[in-house]
Design an enzyme around this catalytic site. Sequence first.
Site, PDB file in Angstrom:
ATOM      1  CB  VAL A 125      -0.991   0.033   1.201  1.00  0.00           C
ATOM      2  CG1 VAL A 125      -2.013  -1.085   1.096  1.00  0.00           C
ATOM      3  CG2 VAL A 125      -0.256  -0.044   2.544  1.00  0.00           C
ATOM      4  N   GLY A 126       2.155   1.129   0.055  1.00  0.00           N
ATOM      5  CA  GLY A 126       3.017   2.314   0.041  1.00  0.00           C
ATOM      6  C   GLY A 126       4.463   1.932  -0.195  1.00  0.00           C
ATOM      7  CE  LYS A 127       8.789  -0.306  -4.679  1.00  0.00           C
ATOM      8  NZ  LYS A 127       8.870  -1.681  -4.619  1.00  0.00           N
ATOM      9  N   GLY A 128       8.523   3.881  -0.661  1.00  0.00           N
ATOM     10  CA  GLY A 128       9.293   5.131  -0.636  1.00  0.00           C
ATOM     11  C   GLY A 128      10.728   4.850  -0.255  1.00  0.00           C
ATOM     12  NE  ARG A 129      13.817  10.170  -1.175  1.00  0.00           N
ATOM     13  CZ  ARG A 129      14.001  11.468  -1.081  1.00  0.00           C
ATOM     14  NH1 ARG A 129      14.811  11.957  -0.172  1.00  0.00           N
ATOM     15  NH2 ARG A 129      13.375  12.301  -1.877  1.00  0.00           N
ATOM     16  N   GLY A 131      11.270   2.369   2.564  1.00  0.00           N
ATOM     17  CA  GLY A 131      10.990   0.947   2.349  1.00  0.00           C
ATOM     18  C   GLY A 131       9.584   0.778   1.789  1.00  0.00           C
ATOM     19  CB  VAL A 133       3.410   0.559   4.186  1.00  0.00           C
ATOM     20  CG1 VAL A 133       2.293   0.129   5.144  1.00  0.00           C
ATOM     21  CG2 VAL A 133       4.328   1.533   4.890  1.00  0.00           C
ATOM     22  CE  LYS A 146       8.290   3.030   7.989  1.00  0.00           C
ATOM     23  NZ  LYS A 146       8.170   4.267   8.762  1.00  0.00           N
ATOM     24  CG  ASP A 247      10.055  13.141   9.082  1.00  0.00           C
ATOM     25  OD1 ASP A 247       9.885  14.239   8.502  1.00  0.00           O
ATOM     26  OD2 ASP A 247      10.313  12.083   8.464  1.00  0.00           O
TER      27      ASP A 247
END
Length: 424
Positions: A125-129, A131, A133, A146, A247
């Site tokens: 459901v999610g991807k980024g720097r 890693g 989710v 995660k 953050d």
Amino acid sequence: MGRSARFMAVLVGLLLLVSACLADGETTTVPPQQAHPELWITVALLLLFMVAGVCGLLLFLRFRRAHTCLKNVDDHNVTMLKVPNGDDPTYGGIFDEFCTSGSGTGLPYLVQRTMARQISLVECVGKGRYGEVWRGTWMGESVAVKIFSSRDEQSWFRETEIYNTVQLRHDNILGFIASDMTSKNSSTQLWLVTHFHEMGSLYDFLQYSSLEPESCLKMCLSMACGLVHLHTEIVSSQGKPAIAHRDLKSRNILVKRNGQCCIADLGLAVIHSQFNDFLDVGHNPRVGTKRYMAPEVLDESIRMDVFESYKQTDIWALGLVFWEISRRTIINGIVEEYRPPFFDLVPSDPSYEEMKKVVCVDQQRPRLHNRLHSHPIMSSIVKIMKECWFQNPPARLTALRVKKTLSKHDHDSDFSINKLKQDI
Ligand code: ADE
């Protein structure tokens, strides 16, 4: 040896003893007239039934409690665990079983590991720097997993450490379930398992949703409540140190089904205890997100040895998140498109220098649409935003002040003034 193994051992031992007696009766050398075989058999059978009954009862009582928590995942007829009140899941009450005793901070490590290894990953459901989710399932219920990229292992360590040592159960802080570290093809996999929120991050939500002022208020107030809980040190046996997030941004906030939000990602958090006189800034080489950095972080004038400084940077970022929500709030039929903070002043993925020029040198702030002044809730939120963005960090509002001000507009929700009084 475990208690159940000891029960089994005792049971087996007694059964062996009884059968030995019976066998002894059959091979006895005592003259037949003294043996009374029918009496021996009756006594032995009675003994056998009594021992089996007591052991059966004890085993039943012991396993009945465990059964409600840890049913076998291979059992396809497993009952779906219930989510009470349509709010946060409880995962079959497993936390009540473990967390009301001891330090009260979470599940024992071995239980966390066992749970993590019973999860089936379903969809990314999610991807980024950071890693990825995933939505996974455990015992038929959705969980979020995660999976940290190897270069962000310090964030996993920090988040795991905080969730396992600090009592952080709060409606507006993402609920922790388990952490796990495994080796796969000679590389390390780092998992953080949390509650799953199907509406996703606030950033995703704002792309396709617009809001009424009351819903905007609910979201802002819930975030303020989460931040008050993080920022506040509680001195008691079940207390907690103060924590600053470092953050905060719309991608690190999740939207719940009840319209409230919860704060996620404690990978960069700092911990402070006035009571024990210590400040723990962790060892993470990661820095916050440049777009959300306060002026004193960008120009490096922040006092890094003073905990209050970190709380003040959270408040700056909180004001920016309120701004993102307020753009998507409909007033007099007018609503703006989703945009990230400073979208009109810096390019995507801005550098420090680009942000510093806008925020420190030119002292620019996000523009606020005129329509916001024509609604009592929104004009109050505008005033709060401006007071989150003072150049001078100590002049900014505190999270508690934001929460109290917003609560005055919220007459018929969970955050009524009576609840607020309880929390103080
Ligand atoms: N994206 C990141 N964390 C999530 C979570 N806990 N639930 C749903 N989506 C997420």
